[in-house]
Motif scaffolding. Structure first.
Motif, PDB file in Angstrom:
ATOM      1  N   PHE A   1     -23.971 -34.540  17.703  1.00 11.54           N
ATOM      2  CA  PHE A   1     -24.249 -33.988  16.368  1.00 11.54           C
ATOM      3  C   PHE A   1     -23.621 -34.944  15.377  1.00 11.54           C
ATOM      4  CE2 PHE A   1     -25.225 -30.230  18.616  1.00 11.54           C
ATOM      5  CZ  PHE A   1     -26.076 -29.507  17.783  1.00 11.54           C
ATOM      6  N   LEU A   2     -24.304 -36.030  15.075  1.00  6.40           N
ATOM      7  CA  LEU A   2     -23.631 -37.133  14.401  1.00  6.40           C
ATOM      8  C   LEU A   2     -23.706 -37.110  12.872  1.00  6.40           C
ATOM      9  CD1 LEU A   2     -24.455 -39.924  16.998  1.00  6.40           C
ATOM     10  CD2 LEU A   2     -22.356 -38.582  16.742  1.00  6.40           C
ATOM     11  N   THR A   3     -24.263 -36.043  12.314  1.00  6.26           N
ATOM     12  CA  THR A   3     -24.307 -35.996  10.847  1.00  6.26           C
ATOM     13  C   THR A   3     -23.046 -35.336  10.297  1.00  6.26           C
ATOM     14  OG1 THR A   3     -25.556 -33.964  11.065  1.00  6.26           O
ATOM     15  CG2 THR A   3     -26.824 -35.946  10.605  1.00  6.26           C
ATOM     16  N   ALA A   4     -22.673 -35.759   9.095  1.00  4.35           N
ATOM     17  CA  ALA A   4     -21.507 -35.159   8.428  1.00  4.35           C
ATOM     18  C   ALA A   4     -21.856 -33.729   8.028  1.00  4.35           C
ATOM     19  CB  ALA A   4     -21.154 -35.973   7.195  1.00  4.35           C
TER      20      ALA A   4
ATOM     21  N   ALA B   1     -20.612 -30.609   5.447  1.00  2.29           N
ATOM     22  CA  ALA B   1     -19.714 -30.102   4.410  1.00  2.29           C
ATOM     23  C   ALA B   1     -19.248 -28.699   4.786  1.00  2.29           C
ATOM     24  CB  ALA B   1     -20.433 -30.075   3.076  1.00  2.29           C
ATOM     25  N   PHE B   2     -20.105 -27.984   5.518  1.00  5.41           N
ATOM     26  CA  PHE B   2     -19.812 -26.598   5.908  1.00  5.41           C
ATOM     27  C   PHE B   2     -19.639 -26.502   7.427  1.00  5.41           C
ATOM     28  CE2 PHE B   2     -22.326 -24.322   2.244  1.00  5.41           C
ATOM     29  CZ  PHE B   2     -21.410 -24.815   1.329  1.00  5.41           C
ATOM     30  N   THR B   3     -18.922 -25.487   7.872  1.00  8.46           N
ATOM     31  CA  THR B   3     -18.820 -25.206   9.305  1.00  8.46           C
ATOM     32  C   THR B   3     -20.205 -24.829   9.836  1.00  8.46           C
ATOM     33  OG1 THR B   3     -16.578 -24.397   9.066  1.00  8.46           O
ATOM     34  CG2 THR B   3     -17.772 -23.639  11.012  1.00  8.46           C
ATOM     35  N   ARG B   4     -20.563 -25.443  10.943  1.00  3.34           N
ATOM     36  CA  ARG B   4     -21.867 -25.104  11.522  1.00  3.34           C
ATOM     37  C   ARG B   4     -21.693 -24.174  12.713  1.00  3.34           C
ATOM     38  NH1 ARG B   4     -24.959 -30.861  11.694  1.00  3.34           N
ATOM     39  NH2 ARG B   4     -26.496 -29.837  13.017  1.00  3.34           N
TER      40      ARG B   4
ATOM     41  N   VAL C   1     -34.035 -25.464  17.462  1.00  7.32           N
ATOM     42  CA  VAL C   1     -33.802 -26.255  16.252  1.00  7.32           C
ATOM     43  C   VAL C   1     -32.684 -25.617  15.423  1.00  7.32           C
ATOM     44  CG1 VAL C   1     -34.883 -27.087  14.113  1.00  7.32           C
ATOM     45  CG2 VAL C   1     -36.199 -26.992  16.251  1.00  7.32           C
ATOM     46  N   ASP C   2     -31.807 -26.478  14.889  1.00  4.21           N
ATOM     47  CA  ASP C   2     -30.641 -25.977  14.153  1.00  4.21           C
ATOM     48  C   ASP C   2     -30.920 -25.906  12.653  1.00  4.21           C
ATOM     49  OD1 ASP C   2     -27.982 -25.147  13.796  1.00  4.21           O
ATOM     50  OD2 ASP C   2     -27.404 -27.190  13.263  1.00  4.21           O
ATOM     51  N   LYS C   3     -31.812 -24.996  12.259  1.00  2.00           N
ATOM     52  CA  LYS C   3     -32.066 -24.765  10.824  1.00  2.00           C
ATOM     53  C   LYS C   3     -32.073 -23.259  10.601  1.00  2.00           C
ATOM     54  CE  LYS C   3     -35.332 -27.114   8.576  1.00  2.00           C
ATOM     55  NZ  LYS C   3     -36.722 -27.627   8.397  1.00  2.00           N
ATOM     56  N   SER C   4     -31.703 -22.871   9.376  1.00  2.00           N
ATOM     57  CA  SER C   4     -31.463 -21.438   9.181  1.00  2.00           C
ATOM     58  C   SER C   4     -32.734 -20.606   9.153  1.00  2.00           C
ATOM     59  CB  SER C   4     -30.653 -21.212   7.908  1.00  2.00           C
ATOM     60  OG  SER C   4     -31.455 -21.464   6.794  1.00  2.00           O
ATOM     61  N   ASN C   5     -33.899 -21.267   8.953  1.00  2.00           N
ATOM     62  CA  ASN C   5     -35.136 -20.491   8.911  1.00  2.00           C
ATOM     63  C   ASN C   5     -35.762 -20.318  10.290  1.00  2.00           C
ATOM     64  OD1 ASN C   5     -35.581 -23.345   8.895  1.00  2.00           O
ATOM     65  ND2 ASN C   5     -37.733 -22.953   8.461  1.00  2.00           N
TER      66      ASN C   5
ATOM     67  N   ASN D   1     -16.787 -31.782   8.959  1.00  2.00           N
ATOM     68  CA  ASN D   1     -16.116 -33.091   9.027  1.00  2.00           C
ATOM     69  C   ASN D   1     -17.092 -34.166   8.575  1.00  2.00           C
ATOM     70  OD1 ASN D   1     -17.737 -33.911  11.142  1.00  2.00           O
ATOM     71  ND2 ASN D   1     -16.129 -33.907  12.684  1.00  2.00           N
ATOM     72  N   SER D   2     -16.603 -35.374   8.468  1.00  2.00           N
ATOM     73  CA  SER D   2     -17.452 -36.422   7.900  1.00  2.00           C
ATOM     74  C   SER D   2     -18.129 -37.274   8.973  1.00  2.00           C
ATOM     75  CB  SER D   2     -16.607 -37.310   6.988  1.00  2.00           C
ATOM     76  OG  SER D   2     -15.518 -37.800   7.739  1.00  2.00           O
ATOM     77  N   THR D   3     -17.748 -37.069  10.229  1.00  2.00           N
ATOM     78  CA  THR D   3     -18.276 -37.954  11.272  1.00  2.00           C
ATOM     79  C   THR D   3     -19.249 -37.263  12.219  1.00  2.00           C
ATOM     80  OG1 THR D   3     -16.363 -37.357  12.609  1.00  2.00           O
ATOM     81  CG2 THR D   3     -16.221 -39.419  11.360  1.00  2.00           C
ATOM     82  N   GLY D   4     -19.259 -35.979  12.209  1.00  2.00           N
ATOM     83  CA  GLY D   4     -20.060 -35.274  13.200  1.00  2.00           C
ATOM     84  C   GLY D   4     -19.327 -35.178  14.531  1.00  2.00           C
ATOM     85  N   TYR D   5     -20.054 -34.839  15.574  1.00  2.00           N
ATOM     86  CA  TYR D   5     -19.439 -34.610  16.889  1.00  2.00           C
ATOM     87  C   TYR D   5     -20.265 -35.312  17.954  1.00  2.00           C
ATOM     88  CZ  TYR D   5     -16.698 -31.155  14.442  1.00  2.00           C
ATOM     89  OH  TYR D   5     -15.841 -30.552  13.567  1.00  2.00           O
ATOM     90  N   GLN D   6     -19.532 -35.768  18.998  1.00  2.00           N
ATOM     91  CA  GLN D   6     -20.219 -36.510  20.053  1.00  2.00           C
ATOM     92  C   GLN D   6     -20.354 -35.682  21.313  1.00  2.00           C
ATOM     93  OE1 GLN D   6     -17.966 -40.118  20.462  1.00  2.00           O
ATOM     94  NE2 GLN D   6     -19.257 -41.159  18.950  1.00  2.00           N
TER      95      GLN D   6
END
Ligand SMILES: Nc1nc2c(c(=O)[nH]1)N[C@H]1C(S)=C(S)[C@@H](COP(=O)(O)OP(=O)(O)OC[C@H]3O[C@@H](n4cnc5c(N)ncnc54)[C@H](O)[C@@H]3O)O[C@H]1N2
Ligand code: MOO
Ligand SMILES: [Mg+2]
Length: 423
Positions: A347-350, A352-355, A376-380, A397-402
């Motif tokens: 999940f490599l995108t930054a 701003a909010f907790t996902r 798919v990880d979208k709210s709709n 976070n600003s780096t995302g997660y690996q």
């Protein structure tokens, strides 16, 4: 100008909601009807289990002292003077070199201190008097199930707030609970708002969608242990919606609406809360999905303005509504159960909010819990919900997660719960 909402942290938002937590009402139901309900009192052992020493095998109750020195070369003969099955009690005194034929579960005669199984004795009879021959010593206590070995009187076995399962049913019966003290199920009302909504049985029309949130939320309410009451759908019309909510609020413990909480022209919930005189606890949370989740409070009741977007609605319920229901049901661990898992994808995108991505967790050959997105990880998105058994938490976070990193997940189907997973 559109209202500028300041997001608060998930932890702060949950804290504000939990200020209104309370234990609900109690009722007694027949043991036949209590499976799946939540205990409102601790179950305490009101007697030892078992309540007497009993035989663990079919065989002969003996006095171990009689068999001192028994061996292949020196077998010892005991006279069998009585016979008891489970439920029967031996009324005789057992003297030297005497034994009692005894079945599994029968109370051990008070003069005896062990049991030998049928398979290891030689049985015989002389002048109709049965006897047994034993060619080995037997230690005191052999083949017995002792009074209190399962549980001692006075021990707290199950805490209030626990969901009754088949094992707890066995305990309730063991301790004589013909009537079981359970939490009354709170009544949770639901309105689905949106002029675009069709009911399940209506054919699709241009620009319209079927109302899926109401059915999803009803099932979530049931999974949480409460009773859902669906009041139908509301068009995005202020007076009608306000009147309907005001009226139905009387009859419920908690009121949920879906949709209409954001900043759109037809998002009426903020104005409805104002007119109702409800205190809004928050209307923006630093989470995705569910950032628009709004919770308000009126006369001791919580009003949940869950998002119209299905994934956001689902997550908002699990994070903010479920713990209130579980506290009502007397649980001291009302939040979703948290666990550590291995992230199965990048999940490599930054953020701003907790996902909270809807996830499928499973145990893999390495013995660890792994988590992958269930869609798919979208709210709709609605389809990702069907296969979700967890929410994976990715703090901002600003780096995302690996892939391969350790992350926390919240388990949607585990009953044990967490005291507070937000540290
Ligand atoms: N200018 C902005 N626009 C939006 C913002 C924002 O901050 N500024 N937030 C976005 C986010 S994030 C979300 S989430 C949505 C939340 O919208 P609402 O909660 O107001 O919900 P609606 O507008 O009524 O509907 C949103 C979406 O969901 C569909 N929907 C509604 N009800 C149902 C239902 N019962 N079953 C299935 N689907 C439903 C509806 O048709 C919409 O497509 O706002 C963003 N906008
Ligand atoms: O509230 Mo929206 O769900 O952040 O996506
Ligand atoms: Mg909206």
């Amino acid at each position: 100008m559109v209202e500028k909402r300041i997001p608060i942290s998930v932890k702060e938002a949950v804290t504000r909601v939990m200020q209104f937590e309370k234990e609900g009402k109690k009722e007694e139901v027949s043991i036949y009807e209590c499976n799946g309900r939540f205990l409102c009192e601790d179950i305490v052992a009101n007697h030892d289990v078992p309540s007497f020493d009993r035989s663990a095998y079919d065989g002969f109750a003996i006095r171990s002292v009689d068999l001192k020195g028994a061996s292949k070369e020196n077998p010892i003969t005991l006279s069998v003077i009585d016979e008891i099955g489970a439920g029967q009690v031996c009324q005789k005194r057992i003297g030297e070199y005497e034994a009692v034929r005894i079945m599994t579960g029968a109370m051990l005669p008070s003069d005896c201190d062990a049991v030998v199984m049928f398979e290891v004795v030689i049985e015989g009879s002389e002048n109709t008097q049965p006897y047994i021959i034993i060619d080995h010593e037997v230690e005191t206590g052999t083949n017995l199930s002792f009074q209190g070995e399962d549980v001692k009187k006075g021990k707290t076995l199950v805490e209030k707030g626990t969901k009754i399962n088949p094992g707890i049913m066995a305990l309730l019966a063991t301790f004589g609970y013909a009537k079981v003290p359970v939490a009354k199920k709170p009544i949770v009302g639901i309105f689905a708002t949106g002029t675009e909504l069709l009911e399940v049985d209506e054919p699709l029309e241009k620009g319209k969608i079927r109302n899926s949130n109401a059915y999803m939320v009803m099932a979530q309410i049931e999974r949480a242990g409460a009773t859902p009451v669906y009041f139908g759908k509301l068009q995005d019309v202020f007076t009608e919606s306000y009147e309907a909510m005001k009226e139905k609020l009387e009859s419920v413990d908690v009121l949920i609406t879906t949709g209409g909480v954001s900043v759109g022209d037809y998002d009426l919930l903020p104005a409805i809360y104002r007119k109702l005189g409800a205190e809004v606890l928050f209307n923006k949370v630093a989470m995705r999905p569910g950032s628009v989740t709004t919770v308000a409070h009126l006369d001791g009741k919580l009003l949940y303005g869950l998002s119209g977007n299905p994934s956001a609605c689902y997550v908002g319920f699990e994070i903010f509504t479920k713990p209130i229901i579980r506290r009502y049901l007397f649980s001291s661990k009302p939040h979703l159960q948290s666990a550590s898992a291995i992230l199965g994808e990048d999940f490599l995108t930054a953020n701003a909010f907790t996902r909270f991505f809807r996830s499928t967790v499973s145990w893999k050959e390495d013995g660890l819990l792994h988590t992958v997105p269930s869609g798919v990880d979208k709210s709709n998105i609605v389809t990702s919900l069907a296969f979700a058994n967890a929410l994976t938490i990715l703090p901002s976070n600003s780096t995302g997660y690996q892939k391969g990193e350790r992350v926390n997940v919240l388990l949607l189907e585990e009953e044990a719960g967490s005291e507070w997973p937000w540290n």
